[in-house]
Design an enzyme around this catalytic site. Structure first.
Site, PDB file in Angstrom:
ATOM      1  N   ARG A  46     -33.616  -2.491 -17.662  1.00 52.01           N
ATOM      2  CA  ARG A  46     -32.722  -2.146 -16.547  1.00 52.01           C
ATOM      3  C   ARG A  46     -32.228  -3.409 -15.836  1.00 52.01           C
ATOM      4  NH1 ARG A  46     -34.201  -0.660 -11.461  1.00 52.01           N
ATOM      5  NH2 ARG A  46     -36.274   0.022 -12.107  1.00 52.01           N
ATOM      6  N   TYR A  98      -6.694   8.382 -11.887  1.00 54.67           N
ATOM      7  CA  TYR A  98      -7.562   9.189 -12.756  1.00 54.67           C
ATOM      8  C   TYR A  98      -8.300  10.247 -11.902  1.00 54.67           C
ATOM      9  CZ  TYR A  98     -11.554  10.557 -15.503  1.00 54.67           C
ATOM     10  OH  TYR A  98     -12.517  11.307 -16.125  1.00 54.67           O
ATOM     11  N   ASP A 170      -8.220  -0.682 -12.208  1.00 55.73           N
ATOM     12  CA  ASP A 170      -8.696   0.014 -13.403  1.00 55.73           C
ATOM     13  C   ASP A 170      -7.723  -0.383 -14.517  1.00 55.73           C
ATOM     14  OD1 ASP A 170      -9.084   1.832 -15.472  1.00 55.73           O
ATOM     15  OD2 ASP A 170      -9.613   3.481 -14.142  1.00 55.73           O
ATOM     16  N   LYS A 195     -12.737   4.234 -23.922  1.00 56.83           N
ATOM     17  CA  LYS A 195     -11.391   4.394 -24.469  1.00 56.83           C
ATOM     18  C   LYS A 195     -11.113   3.297 -25.509  1.00 56.83           C
ATOM     19  CE  LYS A 195     -11.070   7.885 -21.680  1.00 56.83           C
ATOM     20  NZ  LYS A 195     -12.013   7.739 -20.627  1.00 56.83           N
TER      21      LYS A 195
HETATM   22  C1  LIG Z   1      -7.956   5.445 -16.446  1.00 58.02           C
HETATM   23  C2  LIG Z   1      -9.360   5.966 -16.506  1.00 58.02           C
HETATM   24  N1  LIG Z   1     -10.290   5.379 -15.749  1.00 58.02           N
HETATM   25  C3  LIG Z   1     -11.571   5.801 -15.765  1.00 58.02           C
HETATM   26  C4  LIG Z   1     -11.971   6.860 -16.551  1.00 58.02           C
HETATM   27  C5  LIG Z   1     -13.411   7.311 -16.522  1.00 58.02           C
HETATM   28  O1  LIG Z   1     -14.080   6.808 -17.634  1.00 58.02           O
HETATM   29  P1  LIG Z   1     -15.386   7.508 -18.281  1.00 58.02           P
HETATM   30  O2  LIG Z   1     -14.959   8.828 -18.803  1.00 58.02           O
HETATM   31  O3  LIG Z   1     -15.821   6.524 -19.303  1.00 58.02           O
HETATM   32  O4  LIG Z   1     -16.378   7.661 -17.191  1.00 58.02           O
HETATM   33  C6  LIG Z   1     -11.034   7.495 -17.357  1.00 58.02           C
HETATM   34  C7  LIG Z   1     -11.435   8.633 -18.197  1.00 58.02           C
HETATM   35  O5  LIG Z   1     -10.614   9.325 -18.779  1.00 58.02           O
HETATM   36  C8  LIG Z   1      -9.685   7.039 -17.331  1.00 58.02           C
HETATM   37  O6  LIG Z   1      -8.730   7.617 -18.090  1.00 58.02           O
END
Ligand SMILES: Cc1ncc(COP(=O)(O)O)c(C=O)c1O
Length: 390
Positions: A46, A98, A170, A195
């Site tokens: 951890r 998101y 992001d 992704k």
């Molecule tokens: C632009 C974006 N940011 C963050 C996330 C969240 O990621 P995770 O599903 O890996 O928690 C997503 C998920 O679809 C996303 O499309």
């Protein structure tokens, strides 16, 4: 070092103990301490693990930052950053965001007494107008999910620096290949590595990069205290995915560019949102800060009935909530990624029941187009949106 070389050699490539050509999965929760009173690098997974360290160094290098952190999901990474704001702080976020981030902010921030505002990200003055005495953070997603709206990163950073506000982005849609926000002055870069970075729809992971030592210290402690770090096996999978990220993405972007331009001409497609299209709002700003339109596009079939006919007939892309895999993925933001946003707000944002998001995979682009056109042929309604009949 050029990008293709950096993807292989930017982080650790070989195991320093054995010379193994792949960083091993150090599947251990704890490490023997030969001198139990002396500090040593690894004591407990951890707190730190060699496989995770290799991934964290790799992503820091790719994002041109100093410190990297690997989390169990994109949302774990986003939470680690956003839940470090304190009671009384105010955070400004883009309105096209998101759905999971929206839910975190609207449901958890009030519990911690953190204030927030959502702004029209495409308009620099709306960021400026939202700044208050207690604004401590600005959170950007560009291009955004699902409408691919564009935020002027340099403009927002300039404003933020003037008011001593921390900037967070992001960068999931662009990946470190096409957009390096740290070079533009952003303080914290977050990825859902679930992704494109991992790229095979078989891992959930989140990554964070910063060059600020104080922020890095806080993030390290948060990762350790919350226990939201990525496990060694998934770190290894993400490291493996990174090596082929550019070859995968070149093909995915080529497919997205081709499909976006073709769909734009189809008479049953009301609108296509993709940063490389000539009429995409913010295209110039986007290409001043990023080097590609990316592999995700969104198109509008006008209403739910048309979407239903389309989904019933499409064969190649899978229909799923995610994006960024080697297989093309169609999703329906209205009931999937953005379902957590109340309907009225969703509609105000433009996330309507006719929108379909497509994340292009590495399939043959003509197979993909033919499949989409065939599914469009089954859409019963006969609107005439486009310029010509495909
Ligand atoms: C632009 C974006 N940011 C963050 C996330 C969240 O990621 P995770 O599903 O890996 O928690 C997503 C998920 O679809 C996303 O499309």
């Amino acid at each position: 070092m050029k990008l293709d070389t950096k993807l292989i050699h930017g982080g650790p490539l070989l195991d320093e103990y054995t010379g193994s050509s792949s960083i091993p999965i150090y599947q251990a929760s704890t490490f023997h301490q030969a001198h139990f009173t002396e500090p040593q690098e690894f004591t407990y997974t951890r707190f730190g693990n060699p496989t995770r360290k290799a991934l964290e160094e790799t992503i820091a290098c790719l994002e041109c930052g100093e410190y990297g952190f690997a989390f169990s999901s994109g949302m774990a990474a986003i939470s680690a950053v956003l839940l470090n704001f304190s009671m009384g702080d105010h955070v400004i976020l883009c309105k096209d965001i998101y759905g999971g981030t929206y839910q975190l902010v609207t449901e958890l921030f009030p519990k911690y007494g953190i204030e927030y505002s959502f702004v029209d990200e495409t308009n620099l003055s709306s960021w400026e107008e939202a700044i208050k005495e207690n604004t401590r953070g600005i959170y950007i997603e560009t291009p955004s999910n699902p409408l691919l709206t564009i935020t002027d990163i340099r403009g927002v950073v300039q404003l933020a620096k003037l008011h001593k506000i921390m900037t967070i982005i992001d960068n999931t849609f662009m990946t470190p290949i096409y957009q390096n926000p740290i070079k533009l002055g952003v303080d914290i870069v977050i990825h859902s590595a679930t992704k494109f970075i991992n790229g095979h729809s078989d891992v959930t992971a989140g990554l964070i990069v910063t060059s600020d030592e104080v922020i890095a210290d806080t993030l390290y402690k948060t990762q350790k205290m919350m226990g939201s770090m990525l496990d060694p096996y998934n770190c290894w999978l993400v490291l493996r995915g990174i090596k082929t990220m550019n070859v995968r993405m070149e093909k995915e972007v080529e497919n997205a560019d081709f499909i976006a331009k073709e769909l734009q001409k189809h008479r049953k497609v009301k609108a296509v949102y993709y940063p490389s299209l000539a009429n995409h709002i913010g295209k110039e700003v986007h290409f001043s800060q990023a080097s590609s339109g990316g592999a995700v596009l969104t198109f509008d079939l006008g209403n739910y009935e048309n979407v239903k006919d389309f989904f019933a007939n499409v064969k190649i892309p899978i229909v799923a909530v995610s994006l960024g895999g080697v297989e093309s993925i169609l999703s329906y933001p209205f009931t999937m990624s953005h379902a957590v946003i109340p309907e009225k707000e969703r509609l105000d944002l433009g996330v309507t029941d006719g929108l379909i998001r497509l994340s292009c995979g590495i399939e043959d682009k003509y197979d993909l187009l033919n499949d989409l056109v065939n599914a469009l042929d089954h859409v019963k309604a006969e609107p005439h949106y486009g310029e010509r009949i495909l």
